[in-house]
Design an enzyme around this catalytic site. Structure first.
Site, PDB file in Angstrom:
ATOM      1  N   MET A   1     -22.023 -17.217 -16.067  1.00  0.00           N
ATOM      2  CA  MET A   1     -22.976 -16.434 -15.274  1.00  0.00           C
ATOM      3  C   MET A   1     -22.362 -16.113 -13.905  1.00  0.00           C
ATOM      4  O   MET A   1     -22.935 -16.364 -12.856  1.00  0.00           O
ATOM      5  CB  MET A   1     -24.262 -17.240 -15.139  1.00  0.00           C
ATOM      6  CG  MET A   1     -25.496 -16.459 -14.825  1.00  0.00           C
ATOM      7  SD  MET A   1     -25.876 -15.116 -15.944  1.00  0.00           S
ATOM      8  CE  MET A   1     -27.647 -15.026 -15.650  1.00  0.00           C
TER       9      MET A   1
ATOM     10  N   ARG B   1     -12.123 -13.718 -22.622  1.00  0.00           N
ATOM     11  CA  ARG B   1     -10.722 -13.657 -23.014  1.00  0.00           C
ATOM     12  C   ARG B   1     -10.655 -14.147 -24.455  1.00  0.00           C
ATOM     13  O   ARG B   1     -11.419 -15.037 -24.854  1.00  0.00           O
ATOM     14  CB  ARG B   1      -9.856 -14.553 -22.121  1.00  0.00           C
ATOM     15  CG  ARG B   1      -9.533 -13.950 -20.764  1.00  0.00           C
ATOM     16  CD  ARG B   1      -8.585 -12.755 -20.884  1.00  0.00           C
ATOM     17  NE  ARG B   1      -8.210 -12.180 -19.614  1.00  0.00           N
ATOM     18  CZ  ARG B   1      -8.760 -11.082 -19.085  1.00  0.00           C
ATOM     19  NH1 ARG B   1      -9.747 -10.455 -19.692  1.00  0.00           N
ATOM     20  NH2 ARG B   1      -8.306 -10.598 -17.937  1.00  0.00           N
TER      21      ARG B   1
ATOM     22  N   GLU C   1      -3.508 -10.601 -28.339  1.00  0.00           N
ATOM     23  CA  GLU C   1      -3.564  -9.132 -28.241  1.00  0.00           C
ATOM     24  C   GLU C   1      -2.169  -8.536 -28.253  1.00  0.00           C
ATOM     25  O   GLU C   1      -1.267  -9.113 -27.634  1.00  0.00           O
ATOM     26  CB  GLU C   1      -4.288  -8.735 -26.952  1.00  0.00           C
ATOM     27  CG  GLU C   1      -5.741  -9.120 -26.996  1.00  0.00           C
ATOM     28  CD  GLU C   1      -6.515  -8.739 -25.735  1.00  0.00           C
ATOM     29  OE1 GLU C   1      -6.040  -7.894 -24.959  1.00  0.00           O
ATOM     30  OE2 GLU C   1      -7.598  -9.304 -25.551  1.00  0.00           O
TER      31      GLU C   1
ATOM     32  N   HIS D   1     -10.143  -4.023 -26.062  1.00  0.00           N
ATOM     33  CA  HIS D   1     -10.104  -4.478 -24.663  1.00  0.00           C
ATOM     34  C   HIS D   1     -10.390  -3.316 -23.695  1.00  0.00           C
ATOM     35  O   HIS D   1      -9.523  -2.936 -22.891  1.00  0.00           O
ATOM     36  CB  HIS D   1      -8.758  -5.144 -24.341  1.00  0.00           C
ATOM     37  CG  HIS D   1      -8.846  -6.092 -23.172  1.00  0.00           C
ATOM     38  ND1 HIS D   1      -8.040  -7.176 -23.022  1.00  0.00           N
ATOM     39  CD2 HIS D   1      -9.652  -6.086 -22.080  1.00  0.00           C
ATOM     40  CE1 HIS D   1      -8.330  -7.811 -21.901  1.00  0.00           C
ATOM     41  NE2 HIS D   1      -9.314  -7.152 -21.299  1.00  0.00           N
TER      42      HIS D   1
HETATM   43  C1  DGY Z   1     -10.127  -7.879 -16.492  1.00  0.00           C
HETATM   44  O1  DGY Z   1     -10.205  -7.247 -15.440  1.00  0.00           O
HETATM   45  O2  DGY Z   1      -9.943  -9.089 -16.527  1.00  0.00           O
HETATM   46  C2  DGY Z   1     -10.262  -7.079 -17.733  1.00  0.00           C
HETATM   47  O3  DGY Z   1     -10.242  -7.838 -18.871  1.00  0.00           O
HETATM   48  C3  DGY Z   1      -9.185  -6.015 -17.765  1.00  0.00           C
HETATM   49  O4  DGY Z   1      -9.801  -4.856 -18.196  1.00  0.00           O
END
Ligand code: DGY
Length: 324
Positions: free
Chosen positions: A148, A235, A264, A282
């Site tokens: 959050m 992530r 990825e 992404h």
């Molecule tokens: C971030 O800013 O961490 C995003 O995942 C990139 O787009």
């Protein structure tokens, strides 16, 4: 600069400093970064670049790593701190973009939008039918947010528009006052297990670290409702992809939507055959406006540090630099 950036501040930077930009869109390898950055005072990096102790040892002049992302798990911040290198990220400017995309994924998964698109394209649609490709409603259901922070809160703030209640896992034990919606409605603070057991949508927005690696695995997936959906905007390694594929195949949860992956751009092959998972590449922060704002902020962070001013958005633990 490990990639061309859509920034309006580049002229300001190149007027005062020698700027080398990696032109190949596939980006440099670790070795190429080390070779080209050997005498650099700043690196503007992307989430796909690994900035680790080995690289930092080969860049003795380095004063700042400006990562063009809010997440910075690609940068070894303690190693940078030890070497008095400041690390910055790009928070705030992408919050709304990521929150809006999260809702896109929630809707895509629960209303089967990507699945329907695939079906129409392969000519498999035979017309309207009362029981065809039914999804599920959001109204009256619980959105459970794990993480959050800024983005999690921005996702929560839009939940009222869909008639959903929000639950979340408080970041610190003993947080007494629950966080509230813009209209003052309190969100429900719950333990991780309570949130998993009671939520209809579980949305992930935590940073990646040792304590969040595979936070969602076979065990935690088994705690979710069979009717629930999982969304990962955090992530990739926060979710054990093999376990997710298993849980979807076995019907332990109803569906999922992923914007990020463990390795990825590879995606666990078992996920491809599952219609009930939306696979996005992404794109959370991917709007022209937001990517420009991220690039501008990264360049401004470099200008600030090289000018001897405080960085605008240092990552926690990176600034002020340790005394020698
Ligand atoms: C971030 O800013 O961490 C995003 O995942 C990139 O787009």
């Amino acid at each position: 600069m490990t990639k061309r950036l859509p920034t309006s501040v580049l002229d300001e930077l190149s007027a005062r400093y020698a700027v080398e930009i990696w032109k190949d869109p596939s980006g440099p390898s670790a070795e190429e970064i080390a070779l080209h950055a050997a005498s650099c005072t700043a690196i503007i990096s992307q989430p796909t670049d690994r900035v680790d102790a080995a690289l930092l040892d080969r860049t003795p002049e380095l004063r700042v790593v400006a990562n063009v992302a809010v997440g910075y798990d690609n940068v070894d911040v303690p190693a940078a701190r030890e070497r008095r290198v400041i690390v910055t990220n790009t928070p705030d400017v992408l919050t709304d973009s990521c929150a809006t995309y999260t809702w896109g994924l929630i809707l895509a998964a629960t209303r089967r939008i990507a699945e329907g698109d695939r079906l129409v394209r392969r000519g498999a649609w035979h017309g309207w039918a009362i029981d065809f490709m039914l999804g599920c409603e959001l109204v009256g259901r619980q959105l459970g947010i794990i993480g959050m922070g800024r983005i999690g809160q921005a996702v929560a703030a839009k939940a009222g528009a869909f008639g959903m209640q929000v639950a979340y896992v408080p970041s610190r034990r003993g947080d007494r006052e629950p966080l509230r919606a813009p209209d003052g409605t309190p969100y429900r603070p719950l333990s991780l297990d309570e949130l998993l057991v009671t939520s209809d949508i579980v949305s992930l927005h935590v940073p990646l670290g040792p304590e969040t690696h595979h936070l969602i695995d076979a065990k935690t997936l088994a705690r979710m409702k069979r009717s629930a959906f999982l969304v990962n905007m955090a992530r990739g390694p926060v979710v054990d992809e093999a376990a997710l594929a298993w849980a979807l195949r076995e019907g332990l949860i109803s569906g999922a939507a992923l914007d990020v992956y463990e390795n990825e751009p590879s995606v666990h092959p078992d996920l491809f055959d599952l219609e009930q998972v939306v696979l996005a590449p992404h794109l959370g922060s991917a709007t022209r406006e937001t990517r420009t704002a991220m690039a501008d902020l990264a360049v401004r962070n470099v200008l600030a540090v090289l000018d001897g001013r405080s960085p605008l958005t240092p990552v926690p633990g990176s600034y002020p630099p340790q005394p020698r």
